[in-house]
Design a protein around this motif. Structure first.
Motif, short mmCIF file in Angstrom:
data_model
loop_
_atom_site.label_atom_id
_atom_site.label_comp_id
_atom_site.label_asym_id
_atom_site.label_seq_id
_atom_site.Cartn_x
_atom_site.Cartn_y
_atom_site.Cartn_z
N ILE A 66 0.84 -1.20 0.00
CA ILE A 66 0.00 0.00 0.00
C ILE A 66 0.87 1.25 0.00
CG2 ILE A 66 -1.63 1.32 1.42
CD1 ILE A 66 -2.90 -1.39 2.18
N VAL A 67 1.91 1.27 0.83
CA VAL A 67 2.83 2.42 0.88
C VAL A 67 3.45 2.66 -0.50
CG1 VAL A 67 5.05 3.20 1.78
CG2 VAL A 67 3.35 2.25 3.34
N ALA A 68 3.88 1.59 -1.16
CA ALA A 68 4.55 1.72 -2.46
C ALA A 68 3.59 2.19 -3.56
CB ALA A 68 5.18 0.39 -2.85
N ALA A 69 2.29 2.00 -3.34
CA ALA A 69 1.31 2.33 -4.38
C ALA A 69 0.87 3.78 -4.37
CB ALA A 69 0.09 1.42 -4.23
N VAL A 70 1.13 4.51 -3.27
CA VAL A 70 0.59 5.86 -3.12
C VAL A 70 1.67 6.83 -2.65
CG1 VAL A 70 -1.73 5.00 -2.61
CG2 VAL A 70 -0.14 5.43 -0.73
N ASP A 71 1.33 8.11 -2.72
CA ASP A 71 2.25 9.16 -2.27
C ASP A 71 1.80 9.83 -0.97
OD1 ASP A 71 4.00 8.88 -4.47
OD2 ASP A 71 2.68 10.09 -5.72
N VAL A 72 0.64 9.46 -0.46
CA VAL A 72 0.14 10.06 0.79
C VAL A 72 0.63 9.24 1.98
CG1 VAL A 72 -1.89 11.03 -0.33
CG2 VAL A 72 -2.01 8.73 0.69
N PRO A 73 0.66 9.82 3.18
CA PRO A 73 1.06 9.07 4.37
C PRO A 73 0.13 7.89 4.63
CG PRO A 73 1.03 11.43 4.83
CD PRO A 73 0.37 11.25 3.50
N VAL A 74 0.71 6.80 5.08
CA VAL A 74 -0.06 5.59 5.40
C VAL A 74 0.23 5.19 6.85
CG1 VAL A 74 -0.52 3.18 4.85
CG2 VAL A 74 0.03 4.80 3.00
N SER A 75 -0.84 4.97 7.61
CA SER A 75 -0.73 4.44 8.96
C SER A 75 -1.17 2.98 8.93
CB SER A 75 -1.62 5.25 9.92
OG SER A 75 -1.47 4.82 11.25
N ALA A 76 -0.69 2.19 9.89
CA ALA A 76 -1.00 0.77 9.87
C ALA A 76 -1.70 0.31 11.13
CB ALA A 76 0.28 -0.05 9.68
N ASP A 77 -2.60 -0.64 10.95
CA ASP A 77 -3.18 -1.37 12.07
C ASP A 77 -2.17 -2.45 12.46
OD1 ASP A 77 -4.55 -3.08 13.74
OD2 ASP A 77 -6.38 -3.15 12.52
N LEU A 78 -1.46 -2.22 13.55
CA LEU A 78 -0.43 -3.15 14.01
C LEU A 78 -0.94 -4.07 15.12
CD1 LEU A 78 2.59 -0.66 14.02
CD2 LEU A 78 1.96 -2.32 12.25
N GLU A 79 -2.26 -4.20 15.18
CA GLU A 79 -2.92 -5.09 16.12
C GLU A 79 -2.39 -4.90 17.55
OE1 GLU A 79 -3.15 -9.07 14.55
OE2 GLU A 79 -4.43 -8.39 12.91
N ASP A 80 -2.03 -6.00 18.22
CA ASP A 80 -1.56 -5.89 19.61
C ASP A 80 -0.05 -5.73 19.69
OD1 ASP A 80 -0.81 -8.39 18.76
OD2 ASP A 80 -1.44 -9.44 20.59
N ALA A 140 7.74 -1.46 11.11
CA ALA A 140 6.70 -0.74 10.38
C ALA A 140 7.28 0.51 9.72
CB ALA A 140 5.56 -0.37 11.33
N ALA A 141 8.08 1.25 10.45
CA ALA A 141 8.73 2.42 9.86
C ALA A 141 9.64 2.00 8.73
CB ALA A 141 9.52 3.18 10.92
N GLY A 142 10.24 0.83 8.85
CA GLY A 142 11.16 0.34 7.84
C GLY A 142 10.52 0.06 6.50
N VAL A 143 9.21 -0.20 6.47
CA VAL A 143 8.52 -0.40 5.19
C VAL A 143 7.89 0.89 4.69
CG1 VAL A 143 8.11 -2.84 5.68
CG2 VAL A 143 6.31 -1.16 6.18
N GLY A 144 8.18 2.01 5.37
CA GLY A 144 7.73 3.31 4.89
C GLY A 144 6.47 3.85 5.53
N LEU A 145 5.95 3.18 6.53
CA LEU A 145 4.73 3.65 7.18
C LEU A 145 4.97 4.93 7.96
CD1 LEU A 145 3.47 0.16 8.27
CD2 LEU A 145 2.10 1.78 6.92
#
Length: 285
Positions: free
Chosen positions: A79-93, A109-114
């Motif tokens: 998802i991060v690679a597909a768009v130019d807007v900031p992406v936040s992630a549901d990192l569950e628990d 998570a930061a390492g994949v661009g989130l």
């Protein structure tokens, strides 16, 4: 810091600023790269992943620990690679009870661009309970420390209302503790009504995220903004809407032998126009 790291920090800074604008912004939840591209081009300025959408798109149930951290991050990276807007992630628990595991999840998570992500206080055990406040706050604090190292907007979630603990005072106490632990955004899914939402927003000193589309009652963007909400997400509801359309189309074919659903489908040219057009050098690779 490499180019990818610089881009991630820039996206995180932009995402952080969005929470300071004074009016709730809508951050919808795509479930894959294609849905992310559509939502970005429709005009949304930030997106968030959905663990439910990720799970179902891979054929798994959500909420039963069937989806690994690697799967969640792979979905998020696409998802991060597909768009130019900031992406936040549901990192569950945070994918483990120990604070250091939550911290490592944030770093990955930061390492994949989130630009950001959320950590829940649910135990994930057979009782479906939540951590004691002090333990939950320690987990948040560890995630915050990692978030500050890498440039990451950390959202802390109180899951009370999702696990059968409809206690507003305890929910507020939890959110306050998570805010004191350094969380940037606070989030309690499934609050019962607008009064509860308004009360939460008034009693915490960090931006509040509210989810719509999860269950009734449903409020408008304007109503939520006036209640003090900083950010509005939709969880897995858009994925469920898409799967609902698929289910209705299949039912029409099986039940009526007709294909009327196609009249309401997104035109192929419009859909393809929103997708990438980069040709591969070698299509067999």
């Amino acid at each position: 810091m490499g180019e990818n790291g610089e881009m991630q920090r820039a996206g995180s800074a932009r995402f952080q600023e969005m929470h300071k604008m004074g009016a709730g912004f809508v951050m919808p939840n795509p479930w894959d790269a294609g849905s992310a591209r559509i939502l970005e081009q429709m005009g949304f300025a930030a997106l968030a992943t959905t663990s439910a959408g990720c799970a179902v798109s891979a054929g798994y149930r959500d909420g039963v620990a069937a989806v690994s951290r690697a799967m969640i991050l792979e979905n998020a990276a696409a998802i991060v690679a597909a768009v130019d807007v900031p992406v936040s992630a549901d990192l569950e628990d945070g994918f483990g009870p120990a604070p250091e595991v939550c911290a490592e999840t944030v770093r990955l998570a930061a390492g994949v661009g989130l630009a950001g992500g959320s950590i829940e206080d649910v135990t994930g055990g057979p009782d479906g309970g939540v951590y004691e406040i002090a333990e939950a706050a320690d987990r948040v604090a560890a995630a915050v420390e990692a978030a500050q190292e890498v440039g990451f907007v950390l959202t802390a979630r109180s899951e009370n209302y999702l696990v059968g603990r409809p206690d507003l005072r305890d929910t507020i106490a939890r959110l306050q503790a998570y805010g004191e632990a350094g969380a940037d955004v606070l989030y309690a899914p499934a609050l019962p009504d607008l009064d509860a939402i308004r009360t939460v927003c008034a009693e915490v000193d960090k931006p509040v995220n509210v989810v719509m589309g999860l269950r009734a009652p449903l409020y408008s963007v304007t109503e939520l903004q006036e209640a003090g909400v900083a950010r509005i997400s939709v969880g897995g509801s858009m994925a469920r809407a898409a799967y609902g359309a698929l289910q209705r189309a299949a039912a029409e074919i099986l039940g009526q032998g007709s294909f009327g659903y196609a009249a309401e489908a997104m035109p192929g040219a419009e859909l393809m126009g929103m997708m990438r057009g980069d040709a591969l050098d070698k299509r067999d690779l």
